[in-house]
Design a protein around this motif. Sequence first.
Motif, short mmCIF file in Angstrom:
data_model
loop_
_atom_site.label_atom_id
_atom_site.label_comp_id
_atom_site.label_asym_id
_atom_site.label_seq_id
_atom_site.Cartn_x
_atom_site.Cartn_y
_atom_site.Cartn_z
N SER A 158 -0.82 1.24 3.18
CA SER A 158 -1.35 -0.04 3.68
C SER A 158 -0.99 -0.26 5.14
N SER A 176 0.78 -13.30 -3.49
CA SER A 176 0.55 -11.95 -4.00
C SER A 176 1.85 -11.20 -4.18
N LEU A 246 -9.75 -7.16 -2.87
CA LEU A 246 -8.51 -6.83 -3.58
C LEU A 246 -8.13 -7.93 -4.56
N LEU A 249 -10.42 -7.67 -7.50
CA LEU A 249 -10.06 -6.50 -8.30
C LEU A 249 -8.81 -6.78 -9.14
N ALA A 250 -7.85 -7.49 -8.54
CA ALA A 250 -6.62 -7.83 -9.26
C ALA A 250 -6.93 -8.68 -10.49
N THR A 284 -1.67 0.40 -11.57
CA THR A 284 -2.73 0.20 -10.57
C THR A 284 -2.75 -1.24 -10.09
N LEU A 285 -2.61 -2.17 -11.02
CA LEU A 285 -2.58 -3.59 -10.67
C LEU A 285 -1.41 -3.89 -9.73
N ILE A 288 -2.33 -2.70 -6.29
CA ILE A 288 -3.31 -3.58 -5.64
C ILE A 288 -2.62 -4.80 -5.05
N ALA A 291 -0.57 -3.82 -1.98
CA ALA A 291 -1.47 -3.58 -0.84
C ALA A 291 -1.96 -4.90 -0.26
N PHE A 292 -2.34 -5.84 -1.13
CA PHE A 292 -2.79 -7.16 -0.67
C PHE A 292 -1.68 -7.83 0.14
#
Length: 313
Positions: A158, A176, A246, A249-250, A284-285, A288, A291-292
């Motif tokens: 990131s 986040s 993002l 997606l989360a 994966t969550l 994410i 990264a956010f």
Amino acid sequence: MAGSVIKTKIFNSVEITSVPKWIRLLVWKMMIATLLLMAIGSATRVMNAGLACPDWPLCYGQLVPGAQMNLQVFLEWFHRLDAALIGLSAIALMGITWWYQRQLPPWLPWAATGAFALILFQGLLGGLTVTEMLRFDIVTAHLATALLFFCTLVIMVSLLTPYQGTNASSNLAWLSGTAAILIYLQSLLGALVASRWALHQCLGNSELCQVMNSHILGVVPPTVAILTLTFKAWQTPGLHPVLRNLANLASSLVILQIALGVATFRLHLQVEPLTVAHQTVGATLLGILVAFTVLAIRDQANNCAKLENWCKE
């Protein structure tokens, strides 16, 4: 003012884009390989293959087992092979970043060194899981360290990805970040449930139900945090499309994760792909959300660079 200067240096777009593309690609590949490694580790556990290789680091005293090879042995052996390749990549990344440190952002060699320390500790825990016969606390620590290593790589990716924020992220980073911490803790609860076979114990003998119920109830706080994050992202005008995507997606992943958890519970862990998918989607969550958080902080750092007199130490 010192805080804004530090932020500006860490998230300086010129420094980031000056990093050779092949170094960025190496970190990307390590991140994806680590996610796959955790999925393979989950498959190894649900297939009761954790002790398929009775010795460590070799398997039946060989680098590649021969006559003993079956699905369970293959899973455990391949899990170790993938881990070894990631470990070698971590050594290479650390050496390369220190060798070229004058041409790279100053934080990068230290981050690579931290990643190497985590994968080294992870390898030791991997060996202990075998020698200590899958002791539940070691198995849980094994996943905890793997997730920390994965998050470290996500942070590096990131930071190394060229990104010009819109200065509109407001206070979304703390939300986040909180959601990421909650997902991490929930993942550890899930690892504890899995390593102690709490679902089977609870349904069969009414034992360890407290552990099982803690994991079930533990889904509420991170779900609320993620849905709140997505709602606030929708309500934030001018938010960078990457951050908005993002957040969306989360929310999608947390809904999928809950559905997988319910299915896994109702089927009593009898469908192995569901259990593997449950852990993989959870990891994966987590990635994410991390990264956010990093990109949202970069967004604020860009704002600090433009409006230094508004930024306080």
